[in-house]
Motif scaffolding. Structure first.
Motif, PDB file in Angstrom:
ATOM      1  N   GLU A  90     -10.485   5.896  -3.920  1.00 44.93           N
ATOM      2  CA  GLU A  90      -9.944   4.536  -3.830  1.00 44.93           C
ATOM      3  C   GLU A  90     -10.547   3.806  -2.644  1.00 44.93           C
ATOM      4  OE1 GLU A  90      -6.248   6.234  -3.191  1.00 44.93           O
ATOM      5  OE2 GLU A  90      -5.523   6.014  -5.230  1.00 44.93           O
ATOM      6  N   LYS A  91     -10.688   4.517  -1.541  1.00 45.62           N
ATOM      7  CA  LYS A  91     -11.208   3.917  -0.313  1.00 45.62           C
ATOM      8  C   LYS A  91     -12.644   3.434  -0.527  1.00 45.62           C
ATOM      9  CE  LYS A  91     -11.025   4.691   4.586  1.00 45.62           C
ATOM     10  NZ  LYS A  91      -9.862   4.838   5.411  1.00 45.62           N
ATOM     11  N   LYS A 132      -5.760   3.679   2.506  1.00 41.78           N
ATOM     12  CA  LYS A 132      -6.038   4.536   1.355  1.00 41.78           C
ATOM     13  C   LYS A 132      -7.000   5.648   1.755  1.00 41.78           C
ATOM     14  CE  LYS A 132      -4.335   3.975  -1.898  1.00 41.78           C
ATOM     15  NZ  LYS A 132      -2.989   4.497  -2.205  1.00 41.78           N
ATOM     16  N   ARG A 133      -7.162   6.619   0.842  1.00 45.25           N
ATOM     17  CA  ARG A 133      -8.090   7.715   1.082  1.00 45.25           C
ATOM     18  C   ARG A 133      -8.736   8.104  -0.243  1.00 45.25           C
ATOM     19  NH1 ARG A 133      -2.991   9.116   1.787  1.00 45.25           N
ATOM     20  NH2 ARG A 133      -2.023  10.653   0.445  1.00 45.25           N
ATOM     21  N   MET A 162      -4.263   3.974  -9.215  1.00 43.69           N
ATOM     22  CA  MET A 162      -5.606   3.400  -9.166  1.00 43.69           C
ATOM     23  C   MET A 162      -5.708   2.181 -10.075  1.00 43.69           C
ATOM     24  SD  MET A 162      -8.439   3.569  -7.653  1.00 43.69           S
ATOM     25  CE  MET A 162     -10.186   3.287  -7.749  1.00 43.69           C
ATOM     26  N   LEU A 217      -3.897  -0.591  -8.298  1.00 49.26           N
ATOM     27  CA  LEU A 217      -4.680  -0.979  -7.122  1.00 49.26           C
ATOM     28  C   LEU A 217      -5.831  -1.893  -7.539  1.00 49.26           C
ATOM     29  CD1 LEU A 217      -5.282  -0.636  -4.064  1.00 49.26           C
ATOM     30  CD2 LEU A 217      -6.720   1.297  -4.720  1.00 49.26           C
ATOM     31  N   PHE A 225       1.941   2.461  -3.469  1.00 47.24           N
ATOM     32  CA  PHE A 225       0.962   3.197  -4.271  1.00 47.24           C
ATOM     33  C   PHE A 225       1.098   4.704  -4.082  1.00 47.24           C
ATOM     34  CE2 PHE A 225      -1.197  -0.946  -4.079  1.00 47.24           C
ATOM     35  CZ  PHE A 225      -1.432  -1.136  -5.426  1.00 47.24           C
ATOM     36  N   ASP A 226       1.581   5.112  -2.925  1.00 46.99           N
ATOM     37  CA  ASP A 226       1.748   6.542  -2.658  1.00 46.99           C
ATOM     38  C   ASP A 226       2.900   7.150  -3.452  1.00 46.99           C
ATOM     39  OD1 ASP A 226      -0.387   6.476  -0.923  1.00 46.99           O
ATOM     40  OD2 ASP A 226       0.865   6.130   0.843  1.00 46.99           O
ATOM     41  N   SER A 277      -1.841   9.339  -9.364  1.00 47.55           N
ATOM     42  CA  SER A 277      -3.105   8.734  -8.957  1.00 47.55           C
ATOM     43  C   SER A 277      -3.718   7.822 -10.022  1.00 47.55           C
ATOM     44  CB  SER A 277      -4.107   9.805  -8.539  1.00 47.55           C
ATOM     45  OG  SER A 277      -4.356  10.678  -9.621  1.00 47.55           O
ATOM     46  N   ALA A 336       0.825  -1.213   0.000  1.00 45.97           N
ATOM     47  CA  ALA A 336       0.000   0.000   0.000  1.00 45.97           C
ATOM     48  C   ALA A 336       0.857   1.261   0.000  1.00 45.97           C
ATOM     49  CB  ALA A 336      -0.943  -0.011   1.198  1.00 45.97           C
ATOM     50  N   LEU A 367      -5.792  -2.705   2.882  1.00 50.10           N
ATOM     51  CA  LEU A 367      -5.680  -1.682   1.835  1.00 50.10           C
ATOM     52  C   LEU A 367      -6.655  -0.540   2.088  1.00 50.10           C
ATOM     53  CD1 LEU A 367      -5.349  -3.804  -1.438  1.00 50.10           C
ATOM     54  CD2 LEU A 367      -3.614  -2.311  -0.431  1.00 50.10           C
ATOM     55  N   TYR A 368      -7.875  -0.898   2.450  1.00 45.89           N
ATOM     56  CA  TYR A 368      -8.909   0.111   2.728  1.00 45.89           C
ATOM     57  C   TYR A 368      -8.452   1.082   3.819  1.00 45.89           C
ATOM     58  CZ  TYR A 368     -13.204   2.104   4.613  1.00 45.89           C
ATOM     59  OH  TYR A 368     -14.151   2.966   5.079  1.00 45.89           O
TER      60      TYR A 368
END
Length: 147
Positions: free
Chosen positions: A122-123, A118-119, A86, A89, A77-78, A82, A74, A114-115
């Motif tokens: 995606e969340k 994320k924010r 995504m 992800l 991904f940062d 985006s 996770a 993962l949830y």
């Protein structure tokens, strides 16, 4: 100096993750490809390699360390824009959902990890996948975990 130490720590964590997912076979094409992505600081290539390797996805699902390993993923991904993040992800989530591993609780646990990390949109998307997996899982030895 501090940022160099942080980069070295991050690379060491990524290498441990790759060797864990590759069953500690340092000469496997999977591990070598992942190590190349790490040395090039190419987070998208690293995630793509992992997502494309079904044995690695299955190990994430089956292992007690799977949630921790998913948390390391996770963070990767940062490091990307985006839209690319995504897309990867979604590939990761679908790989977990479609795995033949017969354990819906572990699958939803990985998606919950993962949830939680994320924010934004995606969340919300991950939450929808968690609910779908929980309600309509294909696992033969378990009823829906929403029962």
């Amino acid at each position: 100096m501090a940022s160099s130490t942080l980069v070295n720590t991050a690379e060491a964590s990524e290498l441990r993750l790759v060797h864990f997912l590759g069953d500690h076979d340092a000469t496997s094409p999977f591990v070598l490809s992942c190590e190349n992505a790490i040395s090039n600081q190419d987070a998208p290539a690293l995630i793509q390699t992992i997502v494309s390797h079904q044995d690695a996805i299955d190990k994430l699902i089956l292992s007690d360390e799977g949630t921790g390993a998913t948390c390391l993923l996770a963070v990767l991904f940062d490091r990307m824009d985006s839209s690319a993040g995504m897309g990867l992800l979604k590939q990761l989530v679908h790989a977990v959902e479609e795995s033949n591993v017969d354990n819906v609780n572990n699958k939803t646990g990985l998606l919950c990890a993962l949830y939680n990390l994320k924010r934004g949109p995606e969340k919300c998307w991950i939450l929808g996948r968690i609910l779908h997996l929980a309600a309509f899982n294909k696992c033969s030895n378990e009823d829906s975990i929403l029962n």
